[in-house]
Enzyme design. Sequence first.
Site, PDB file in Angstrom:
ATOM      1  N   TYR A 170      -7.227  14.946   0.960  1.00 56.09           N
ATOM      2  CA  TYR A 170      -6.341  15.749   0.125  1.00 56.09           C
ATOM      3  C   TYR A 170      -7.176  16.469  -0.935  1.00 56.09           C
ATOM      4  O   TYR A 170      -8.407  16.395  -0.932  1.00 56.09           O
ATOM      5  CB  TYR A 170      -5.233  14.880  -0.449  1.00 56.09           C
ATOM      6  CG  TYR A 170      -4.363  14.267   0.630  1.00 56.09           C
ATOM      7  CD1 TYR A 170      -3.733  15.084   1.572  1.00 56.09           C
ATOM      8  CD2 TYR A 170      -4.204  12.886   0.757  1.00 56.09           C
ATOM      9  CE1 TYR A 170      -2.957  14.550   2.594  1.00 56.09           C
ATOM     10  CE2 TYR A 170      -3.432  12.338   1.772  1.00 56.09           C
ATOM     11  CZ  TYR A 170      -2.821  13.164   2.696  1.00 56.09           C
ATOM     12  OH  TYR A 170      -2.063  12.631   3.701  1.00 56.09           O
ATOM     13  N   SER A 196       0.826  -1.208   0.000  1.00 58.37           N
ATOM     14  CA  SER A 196       0.000   0.000   0.000  1.00 58.37           C
ATOM     15  C   SER A 196       0.861   1.259   0.000  1.00 58.37           C
ATOM     16  O   SER A 196       1.971   1.261   0.549  1.00 58.37           O
ATOM     17  CB  SER A 196      -0.892  -0.012   1.242  1.00 58.37           C
ATOM     18  OG  SER A 196      -1.962   0.894   1.106  1.00 58.37           O
ATOM     19  N   ARG A 213      -8.060   5.955  -5.781  1.00 61.59           N
ATOM     20  CA  ARG A 213      -8.296   5.703  -4.355  1.00 61.59           C
ATOM     21  C   ARG A 213      -9.323   6.703  -3.842  1.00 61.59           C
ATOM     22  O   ARG A 213      -9.198   7.900  -4.068  1.00 61.59           O
ATOM     23  CB  ARG A 213      -7.005   5.806  -3.543  1.00 61.59           C
ATOM     24  CG  ARG A 213      -7.256   5.679  -2.037  1.00 61.59           C
ATOM     25  CD  ARG A 213      -5.997   5.545  -1.204  1.00 61.59           C
ATOM     26  NE  ARG A 213      -5.507   4.160  -1.209  1.00 61.59           N
ATOM     27  CZ  ARG A 213      -4.764   3.633  -0.225  1.00 61.59           C
ATOM     28  NH1 ARG A 213      -4.422   4.361   0.826  1.00 61.59           N
ATOM     29  NH2 ARG A 213      -4.354   2.391  -0.305  1.00 61.59           N
TER      30      ARG A 213
END
Length: 778
Positions: free
Chosen positions: A585, A425, A633
């Site tokens: 983000y 990951s 993601r």
Amino acid sequence: MAGEVAVRVAVIGGGPGGLYAAALLKRLDPSREITVWERNAPDDTFGFGVVLSDETLGGIEHADPVVYRALQAEFVRWDDIDIVHRGRTFTSGGHGFAALGRRRLLAVLHRRCRDLGIELRFGTEAPPAAELARAHDLVIAADGVHSATRTAHADAFRPRLTTHRCRYIWLAADFAFDAFRFEIAETEHGVAQLHAYPYAGPSPDPHPSETPSGVPYSTGASTVIVEMREEVWRSAGLDRCDERASAEWCAKAFTDALRGRPLRSNNSSWTAFRTVVNDRWSHGNTVLLGDAAHTAHFSIGSGTKLAVEDALALAACLQEQPDTAAALAAYEAERRPVVASTQRAARASLDWFEELSTYTGQPPRQFAFNLLTRSRRVTHDNLRLRDPGFVAAVEGEADTPADTPPMFTPFRLRSLTLRNRVVVSPMDMYAARDGVPGDFHLVHLGARALGGAGLVMTEMVCVSERGRITPGCAGLYTPDQAAAWRRVTDFVHTQAPGTAIGLQLGHSGRKGSTKLMWDGIDEPLDDGNWPLVAASPLPYKPGSQRPHELTTNELATIREQFTSAARRAVDCGFDLLELHCAHGYLLSGFLSPLTNQRTDAYGGSLSRRLRFPLEVFDAVRELWPEEKPMTVRISATDWAAGGTTAEDAVAMAAAFAEHGADAIDVSTGQVVAEESPDFGRSYQTPFADRIRNTLGVPVIAVGAISSWDDVNSLVLAGRADLCALARPHLYDPHWTLHAAAEQGYTGPGAPWPPPYQAGSRTPPTGRTDAPKPRLTLR
């Protein structure tokens, strides 16, 4: 003194937990004065059978052999689970259950309490707990899921009650099923499921008498629970049915399972399950026990089990501790972690049944395996130990090669074939200088590539200097950075052939200009800060810098920064590119309603919040090589009220997939500082599962997946296509190779690099099997 704690004891509620607690306390100290209040008559009870585990029975055997012997004579035991779906039955053995009628259990406990001299007050409402607490040393509130004690002292216990989305009803069949049976009925109104198990066995007597409930002993009896989503229940008209009509509807829906026989009710009504959690279990000298303190969904058969285990722990703590206060604290400290673990498993099982309709189209054996492993307590490995033939049949249906664990089967994304299902990951290392990855990144990523994973992902690589999270974050916005990344990809491709390396591209948004993680995660820099941008001018947390709300022209500039980085990524030789739209983000900030409060075309409805992330995705996908896969993601939930929901996550995934995403990397949270994640083993995987089985889109599951057994279970059950692990790869760069060695696998899914071949077997240790003495002299 230990053993003299709580001389006068009041028990509110005459269910199994309250009765057993009373019996244990009296047995440990016969001088205790114990009174049990039960508002119902002795033979009044709801439900039919109860299931107890071998572990619970072992505790009963040690604590009170008299009760254990009485129960042992009543138990019906079986090992098999039958799963019936679309006319096919799959049987898995080796599970081990024990059940008996709830009335019989209560009768045994009534007798034991009377023999010990406990006062049982039936048909009598207990005085309020506060009143009892003034006249007694201890008040045990075992008054069930609707606990009046918990409600009266809600300010102290701080309960949280969650009502779930299915309706269910407890019924009984007047014969004994051969096994624990799950059966699915796909009706014109939607999916319904049956949970059934025997609790009374057939009698060998050719002229048997009847049980107190009028059931002939010769046929035995089974508990039958029928459950379905609220909307299915209403569509079927069951919200308008009385007890008898409901039983008849259920018998008709599952007529094959019941062999055409009717179902019997007992004050049965449709209800929605409620999960009960309390911040505290005691208040002064009053303590909660069983369903008053906690509930766990019946699909893992835990209610009576937990209540009996609570009673055992409470009695032991009162015996061991010097005073009541210390005993109650010790009781809660001992039981809370066990209960929390059970509730996590029960919630996973409950959620699985709530989403049952998304699984019904799976291959039949995979569906059965998925059902058996739904709670994450039963896994691929322990199911293989219980019933290797069943697991082998599931693997055969999935075309898994013989002697190959599911995690070591290949997976294809466009022209990229990953040799196994393990992903390293993305993990921020905060070790770059001016955005340039150095020797640390070469060794860090190179070591994990040599460690056997099918795909190794970079950390989030930032698309601009101001898009960094910290001064130590890596970037891909200069030629020097590109050259450094090319060094990493060249090493992986030449020294770890067969391992793919992927790039995660992102922009920090409002979470940028912060210290290195170990200096203060998400804390602003002491000096040298750079201005932040975001969807809306909302600081991440108190004390964080307030970002500037991006204008339309600035959005175009950032979109170009992403495409410029992607062009460099092509030249760097990355095999896969992932767009980071998670964790609060920049792109994630557009997706969440908590962080996007814009009133222009990029804010408002989910489709408008998706607009800018999709524009970036489209721009990057257009120049990223057609044959190479691209993933996204997302944070599938914000773990905060008013934020992204699981339904939103499915819609997001669908939108990205429609635009060409080859897989969705499903993470959660980190979007707002005030989140409350539901942590636990594999706690994020249900969100990936839902997306995969609703949309048919490949998913990467993440989130506290820590064992190879978890990976095998998730892949074989069809809940995930790939599994991304972070911390396990920090602990062990060769995690994948070691997983292969531990499973005895030596095939193409996990080849050891030639220089490491000599280490492909577990190193020998000192002997632990020395011959034992032939003769012992006494």
